[in-house]
Design a protein around this motif. Sequence first.
Motif, PDB file in Angstrom:
ATOM      1  N   ILE A 103       0.899  -1.079  -0.081  1.00  0.00           N
ATOM      2  CA  ILE A 103      -0.022   0.217  -0.005  1.00  0.00           C
ATOM      3  C   ILE A 103       0.964   1.213   0.102  1.00  0.00           C
ATOM      4  O   ILE A 103       2.086   1.107   0.329  1.00  0.00           O
ATOM      5  CB  ILE A 103      -1.002   0.158   1.157  1.00  0.00           C
ATOM      6  CG1 ILE A 103      -0.273   0.109   2.646  1.00  0.00           C
ATOM      7  CG2 ILE A 103      -1.827  -1.072   0.997  1.00  0.00           C
ATOM      8  CD1 ILE A 103      -1.208   0.405   3.644  1.00  0.00           C
ATOM      9  N   SER A 104       0.322   2.192  -0.227  1.00  0.00           N
ATOM     10  CA  SER A 104       1.156   3.537  -0.533  1.00  0.00           C
ATOM     11  C   SER A 104       1.444   4.163   0.857  1.00  0.00           C
ATOM     12  O   SER A 104       0.936   3.846   1.795  1.00  0.00           O
ATOM     13  CB  SER A 104       0.461   4.732  -1.314  1.00  0.00           C
ATOM     14  OG  SER A 104      -0.602   5.251  -0.760  1.00  0.00           O
ATOM     15  N   THR A 105       2.631   4.882   1.069  1.00  0.00           N
ATOM     16  CA  THR A 105       3.146   5.288   2.168  1.00  0.00           C
ATOM     17  C   THR A 105       1.797   6.262   2.724  1.00  0.00           C
ATOM     18  O   THR A 105       1.760   6.359   3.898  1.00  0.00           O
ATOM     19  CB  THR A 105       4.348   6.108   2.091  1.00  0.00           C
ATOM     20  OG1 THR A 105       4.195   6.942   0.792  1.00  0.00           O
ATOM     21  CG2 THR A 105       5.517   5.382   2.063  1.00  0.00           C
ATOM     22  N   GLN A 106       1.103   6.842   1.861  1.00  0.00           N
ATOM     23  CA  GLN A 106       0.241   7.783   2.476  1.00  0.00           C
ATOM     24  C   GLN A 106      -0.923   6.968   2.870  1.00  0.00           C
ATOM     25  O   GLN A 106      -1.382   7.397   4.162  1.00  0.00           O
ATOM     26  CB  GLN A 106      -0.307   8.301   1.267  1.00  0.00           C
ATOM     27  CG  GLN A 106      -1.335   9.424   1.449  1.00  0.00           C
ATOM     28  CD  GLN A 106      -2.199  10.041   0.011  1.00  0.00           C
ATOM     29  OE1 GLN A 106      -1.407  10.182  -0.864  1.00  0.00           O
ATOM     30  NE2 GLN A 106      -3.178  10.583   0.309  1.00  0.00           N
ATOM     31  N   GLU A 138       3.196   3.754  -4.922  1.00  0.00           N
ATOM     32  CA  GLU A 138       3.124   5.133  -4.904  1.00  0.00           C
ATOM     33  C   GLU A 138       1.513   5.470  -4.862  1.00  0.00           C
ATOM     34  O   GLU A 138       0.625   4.543  -5.189  1.00  0.00           O
ATOM     35  CB  GLU A 138       3.602   5.863  -6.035  1.00  0.00           C
ATOM     36  CG  GLU A 138       5.158   6.216  -5.827  1.00  0.00           C
ATOM     37  CD  GLU A 138       6.043   6.232  -6.918  1.00  0.00           C
ATOM     38  OE1 GLU A 138       5.307   6.851  -7.948  1.00  0.00           O
ATOM     39  OE2 GLU A 138       7.223   5.970  -6.731  1.00  0.00           O
ATOM     40  N   ALA A 139       1.238   6.535  -4.235  1.00  0.00           N
ATOM     41  CA  ALA A 139      -0.203   6.961  -4.364  1.00  0.00           C
ATOM     42  C   ALA A 139      -0.928   6.885  -5.686  1.00  0.00           C
ATOM     43  O   ALA A 139      -0.277   7.491  -6.479  1.00  0.00           O
ATOM     44  CB  ALA A 139      -0.421   8.535  -3.612  1.00  0.00           C
ATOM     45  N   GLN A 140      -2.060   6.771  -5.499  1.00  0.00           N
ATOM     46  CA  GLN A 140      -2.778   6.588  -6.921  1.00  0.00           C
ATOM     47  C   GLN A 140      -3.109   8.048  -7.454  1.00  0.00           C
ATOM     48  O   GLN A 140      -3.671   8.861  -7.179  1.00  0.00           O
ATOM     49  CB  GLN A 140      -3.853   5.485  -6.822  1.00  0.00           C
ATOM     50  CG  GLN A 140      -4.683   5.639  -8.119  1.00  0.00           C
ATOM     51  CD  GLN A 140      -5.817   4.482  -8.108  1.00  0.00           C
ATOM     52  OE1 GLN A 140      -6.233   4.162  -6.991  1.00  0.00           O
ATOM     53  NE2 GLN A 140      -6.515   4.294  -9.190  1.00  0.00           N
ATOM     54  N   HIS A 141      -2.906   8.298  -8.874  1.00  0.00           N
ATOM     55  CA  HIS A 141      -3.236   9.502  -9.567  1.00  0.00           C
ATOM     56  C   HIS A 141      -4.794   9.137 -10.102  1.00  0.00           C
ATOM     57  O   HIS A 141      -5.097   8.008 -10.123  1.00  0.00           O
ATOM     58  CB  HIS A 141      -2.398   9.720 -10.513  1.00  0.00           C
ATOM     59  CG  HIS A 141      -0.994  10.228 -10.105  1.00  0.00           C
ATOM     60  ND1 HIS A 141      -0.633  11.236  -9.384  1.00  0.00           N
ATOM     61  CD2 HIS A 141       0.368   9.359 -10.363  1.00  0.00           C
ATOM     62  CE1 HIS A 141       0.843  11.003  -9.152  1.00  0.00           C
ATOM     63  NE2 HIS A 141       1.114  10.156  -9.648  1.00  0.00           N
ATOM     64  N   SER A 142      -5.301  10.315 -10.115  1.00  0.00           N
ATOM     65  CA  SER A 142      -6.641  10.350 -10.701  1.00  0.00           C
ATOM     66  C   SER A 142      -6.861   9.358 -11.995  1.00  0.00           C
ATOM     67  O   SER A 142      -6.042   9.569 -12.817  1.00  0.00           O
ATOM     68  CB  SER A 142      -7.341  11.672 -10.775  1.00  0.00           C
ATOM     69  OG  SER A 142      -8.539  11.441 -11.525  1.00  0.00           O
ATOM     70  N   GLN A 143      -7.783   8.500 -11.919  1.00  0.00           N
ATOM     71  CA  GLN A 143      -8.044   7.778 -13.387  1.00  0.00           C
ATOM     72  C   GLN A 143      -9.035   8.328 -14.238  1.00  0.00           C
ATOM     73  O   GLN A 143      -9.331   7.777 -15.487  1.00  0.00           O
ATOM     74  CB  GLN A 143      -8.488   6.261 -12.964  1.00  0.00           C
ATOM     75  CG  GLN A 143      -7.665   5.504 -11.918  1.00  0.00           C
ATOM     76  CD  GLN A 143      -6.560   4.675 -13.037  1.00  0.00           C
ATOM     77  OE1 GLN A 143      -5.821   5.223 -13.525  1.00  0.00           O
ATOM     78  NE2 GLN A 143      -6.578   3.252 -12.826  1.00  0.00           N
ATOM     79  N   ASN A 157       2.398   2.323 -13.319  1.00  0.00           N
ATOM     80  CA  ASN A 157       3.353   3.215 -12.782  1.00  0.00           C
ATOM     81  C   ASN A 157       3.524   3.425 -11.038  1.00  0.00           C
ATOM     82  O   ASN A 157       4.477   3.821 -10.650  1.00  0.00           O
ATOM     83  CB  ASN A 157       3.205   4.434 -13.422  1.00  0.00           C
ATOM     84  CG  ASN A 157       3.517   4.514 -14.806  1.00  0.00           C
ATOM     85  OD1 ASN A 157       4.397   3.634 -15.214  1.00  0.00           O
ATOM     86  ND2 ASN A 157       2.767   5.416 -15.701  1.00  0.00           N
ATOM     87  N   GLN A 158       2.303   3.024 -10.430  1.00  0.00           N
ATOM     88  CA  GLN A 158       2.438   2.901  -9.106  1.00  0.00           C
ATOM     89  C   GLN A 158       3.621   2.119  -8.549  1.00  0.00           C
ATOM     90  O   GLN A 158       3.775   2.256  -7.332  1.00  0.00           O
ATOM     91  CB  GLN A 158       1.004   2.716  -8.360  1.00  0.00           C
ATOM     92  CG  GLN A 158      -0.004   3.846  -8.906  1.00  0.00           C
ATOM     93  CD  GLN A 158      -1.226   3.061  -8.171  1.00  0.00           C
ATOM     94  OE1 GLN A 158      -1.277   2.445  -7.063  1.00  0.00           O
ATOM     95  NE2 GLN A 158      -2.348   3.278  -8.847  1.00  0.00           N
TER      96      GLN A 158
END
Length: 209
Positions: A103-106, A138-143, A157-158
């Motif tokens: 899971i992302s660090t965030q 990494e945190a997910q960018h908007s899809q 890319n995450q």
Amino acid sequence: MFQLISRILQKSVQSMSNCLLCGIDQQQYHSLCNDCWGHLPWLKQHIIRHEQQILCAHHYQFPIDRVILTYKYEQQLQYQNLLAHSLLNLRLPKVQAIVPMPISTQRLADRGYNQMLIIAKIMAKELNIPVWQPINREAQHSQKGLSRIERIENIENQFQIISTERRKYKKVLIIDDVVTTGSSIHALIQALNKLGCQQIYSACIAAAD
Ligand SMILES: [Zn+2]
């Protein structure tokens, strides 16, 4: 119905030696009584997502859906044995290491724990193999507004290989909680392939339709 479930879940916290689901009978199987364990929505089959076979323990149905949600978002960590043993109850392939879905660090900061890492550690102990975490997420960018291919690339890319990771395993088992589209498992497999993994298996606690 929901109130009843809440009551059952709450009661389970109070009486740890009684079954975590019914709260009445004694625990016999991984925090559950015989009946509750037997009546879980077992699937124990492979499902196919992104041309990849994923071995799933349960249907994403009551009461496993509630258990997963409260375990994941409400810190009901007493369910860890039940969830780990749901996976251990499957015919798992022989592998050299277990890779919990990162899971992302965030998310980690928000939640305080990676729910699959806890389960991976229980499984690793039972199977006498290591937990391996060579990939950062990494945190997910908007899809939003992306095409199907772009969305897949966005997810891929995450998943970034940790450059300082020195261990190499060829045969590994990915574990995750709920599989829906299978995109994150697909992306994690791509990253593990780049690391030189040759046989990558996946197992999930529950399959959503
Ligand atoms: Zn029970």
